[in-house]
Design a protein around this motif. Structure first.
Motif, short mmCIF file in Angstrom:
data_model
loop_
_atom_site.label_atom_id
_atom_site.label_comp_id
_atom_site.label_asym_id
_atom_site.label_seq_id
_atom_site.Cartn_x
_atom_site.Cartn_y
_atom_site.Cartn_z
N GLN A 10 0.83 -1.20 0.00
CA GLN A 10 0.00 0.00 0.00
C GLN A 10 0.86 1.26 0.00
N LEU A 11 1.96 1.22 0.75
CA LEU A 11 2.85 2.37 0.80
C LEU A 11 3.44 2.67 -0.57
N VAL A 12 3.87 1.63 -1.27
CA VAL A 12 4.42 1.80 -2.62
C VAL A 12 3.38 2.44 -3.53
N GLN A 13 2.15 1.92 -3.48
CA GLN A 13 1.09 2.46 -4.33
C GLN A 13 0.78 3.91 -3.94
N TYR A 14 0.82 4.20 -2.64
CA TYR A 14 0.51 5.57 -2.18
C TYR A 14 1.56 6.56 -2.66
N PHE A 15 2.86 6.22 -2.53
CA PHE A 15 3.91 7.14 -2.95
C PHE A 15 3.92 7.31 -4.47
N ASN A 16 3.45 6.31 -5.21
CA ASN A 16 3.35 6.41 -6.66
C ASN A 16 2.14 7.23 -7.09
N ASN A 17 1.09 7.24 -6.26
CA ASN A 17 -0.14 7.93 -6.64
C ASN A 17 -0.73 8.62 -5.41
N PRO A 18 -0.09 9.70 -4.92
CA PRO A 18 -0.54 10.36 -3.69
C PRO A 18 -1.88 11.07 -3.80
N GLU A 19 -2.42 11.20 -5.03
CA GLU A 19 -3.68 11.92 -5.19
C GLU A 19 -4.89 10.99 -5.15
N ASP A 162 17.32 21.96 -10.68
CA ASP A 162 18.00 22.62 -9.55
C ASP A 162 18.05 24.13 -9.67
N GLN A 163 17.94 24.65 -10.90
CA GLN A 163 18.04 26.10 -11.06
C GLN A 163 17.39 26.53 -12.37
N GLY A 164 17.03 27.83 -12.44
CA GLY A 164 16.54 28.40 -13.69
C GLY A 164 15.03 28.46 -13.80
N THR A 165 14.58 28.68 -15.04
CA THR A 165 13.16 28.85 -15.34
C THR A 165 12.77 27.91 -16.47
N ALA A 166 11.61 27.27 -16.33
CA ALA A 166 11.15 26.34 -17.36
C ALA A 166 9.64 26.43 -17.51
N PHE A 167 9.19 26.16 -18.72
CA PHE A 167 7.76 26.00 -19.00
C PHE A 167 7.58 24.56 -19.46
N ILE A 168 6.69 23.83 -18.81
CA ILE A 168 6.55 22.40 -19.09
C ILE A 168 5.12 22.07 -19.49
N GLU A 169 4.98 21.44 -20.64
CA GLU A 169 3.69 20.93 -21.10
C GLU A 169 3.70 19.42 -20.90
N VAL A 170 2.90 18.94 -19.97
CA VAL A 170 2.94 17.53 -19.57
C VAL A 170 1.89 16.73 -20.32
N ALA A 171 2.32 15.63 -20.93
CA ALA A 171 1.40 14.72 -21.59
C ALA A 171 0.62 13.93 -20.53
N GLY A 172 -0.66 13.79 -20.72
CA GLY A 172 -1.50 13.09 -19.75
C GLY A 172 -1.17 11.61 -19.66
N ASN A 173 -1.17 11.09 -18.45
CA ASN A 173 -0.96 9.66 -18.20
C ASN A 173 -1.57 9.35 -16.85
N ALA A 174 -2.77 8.75 -16.85
CA ALA A 174 -3.50 8.50 -15.61
C ALA A 174 -2.83 7.45 -14.74
N VAL A 175 -1.98 6.61 -15.32
CA VAL A 175 -1.34 5.53 -14.56
C VAL A 175 -0.05 6.01 -13.90
N PRO A 177 2.00 9.31 -12.92
CA PRO A 177 2.05 10.77 -12.83
C PRO A 177 3.43 11.31 -13.19
N PHE A 178 3.46 12.53 -13.62
CA PHE A 178 4.69 13.24 -13.98
C PHE A 178 5.18 13.94 -12.71
N ILE A 179 6.44 13.71 -12.33
CA ILE A 179 6.98 14.26 -11.08
C ILE A 179 8.21 15.10 -11.39
N LEU A 180 8.22 16.32 -10.89
CA LEU A 180 9.36 17.21 -11.04
C LEU A 180 9.97 17.43 -9.66
N LYS A 181 11.21 16.97 -9.46
CA LYS A 181 11.90 17.12 -8.19
C LYS A 181 12.65 18.45 -8.17
#
Length: 328
Positions: A10-19, A162-175, A177-181
């Motif tokens: 359950q923890l693995v699934q939760y961290f993969n899909n926190p929403e 880690d630095q700078g400015t970006a504009f990101i257009e994310v492709a949808g994927n319900a399975v 999620p796209f994660i930006l660290k």
């Protein structure tokens, strides 16, 4: 043991899909059931944050990986270490020994069988660049910016900035999620477009479409869900988070060369013009209170200044990059 293993999955699934609301509720109930569960959750979360490759652990055969790792370790030596632990540490070890070995085993199994290769996109002063990722997402980088991304997005959709400015257009994927660290924080999205600016001690985000979830690694309570037209400022120095209406923010103007104003005061209009055209504007005299509604796209600076003079009772003087606007 089966119950603990089920909690680990359950923890693995939760961290993969926190929403996932149902999964989040189940995890919260499990954490509240005992202090041991809460402590184990914190330990696993810490490992998760420091090992981004673990985002694909739900695809692994965790029991098989655990067996392989335990078979490679001397059982008697493990037993001896358990019994010689100080009493104050034994309780934690007894709880962590259930979940942490499974996590480490899965991590070991993953790295033995596969490896995620990362590429880096870096821009210098005066340069803007972009890259289309293999999942269909697109990243635009402003000057003096750096981002690292997986060469194959089928294995992981986790990027690092880690630095700078970006504009990101994310492709949808319900399975997946796209994660930006980010430094001391992260963003989780399913399909959206947003602008992000990472400075030494702060992070600024504005959402153009869709929805994102911002999380602070310093404080689990510092989270925010943003939709189109909303933004936030996060201080990595103080941990403070402030949300705001981003209708007139125009944070992506560096990429679109477009300024959109909706009932914007003249002071705010001037600040955005300064940023986009790299000039300094000084307001003098009586500043008009009239709000501006306008859309400028690929306009020259002189054209915008002429429009402002037509819309307001002001005079404009320009000398190189210095502009003086005087209210009449």
């Amino acid at each position: 043991m089966e119950k603990e293993q089920y909690n680990w999955q359950q923890l693995v699934q939760y961290f993969n899909n926190p929403e996932d609301p149902a999964l989040e509720k189940a995890i919260q109930e499990w954490r509240a059931a005992s202090p041991d569960n809460e402590q184990l959750f914190g330990q696993v979360q810490l490992l998760w944050q420091f090992a981004p490759d673990l985002k694909v652990l739900d695809q692994l055969n965790v029991p098989a990986a655990t067996v392989q790792l335990h078979a490679a370790l001397p059982y008697n030596e493990q037993e001896e270490k358990i019994h010689t632990l100080p009493a104050r540490r034994y309780k934690w070890f007894r709880v962590a020994a259930i979940g942490i070995p499974a996590l480490l085993a899965a991590w070991w199994f993953y790295h033995v069988n596969t490896k995620i290769s990362y590429k880096e996109l870096r821009t210098l002063a005066g340069n803007i660049d972009s890259v289309t990722l293999t999942d269909g997402s697109r990243v635009y980088l402003d000057k003096n910016s750096t981002i690292r991304y997986p060469e194959n997005m089928a294995k992981s959709r986790t990027l690092f900035m880690d630095q700078g400015t970006a504009f990101i257009e994310v492709a949808g994927n319900a399975v997946h999620p796209f994660i930006l660290k980010l430094p001391q924080s992260s963003i989780t999205v399913l399909g959206t477009a947003f602008n992000i600016q990472v400075k030494e001690k702060s992070i600024g985000i504005t959402v153009k479409s869709g929805k994102i979830k911002f999380e602070s690694a310093q404080n689990n309570e510092k989270t925010a869900v943003l939709i189109a037209g909303e933004g936030l400022e996060f201080s990595s120095a103080t941990g403070q988070l402030q949300q705001f209406n981003a209708i007139n923010s125009n944070e992506d103007a560096w990429l679109t060369h477009e300024l959109v104003f909706v009932d914007a005061p003249l002071q705010e209009v001037c600040r955005k013009i300064e940023t986009l055209y790299n000039v300094k504007i000084q307001l003098q005299g009586k500043v008009p209170v009239k709000k501006l509604n306008a859309n400028f796209k690929h306009n020259k600076l002189e054209e915008i200044l002429e429009i402002l003079q037509a819309a307001y009772p002001i005079s404009v003087q320009q000398q190189h990059n210095d502009i003086i606007i005087t209210g009449r």
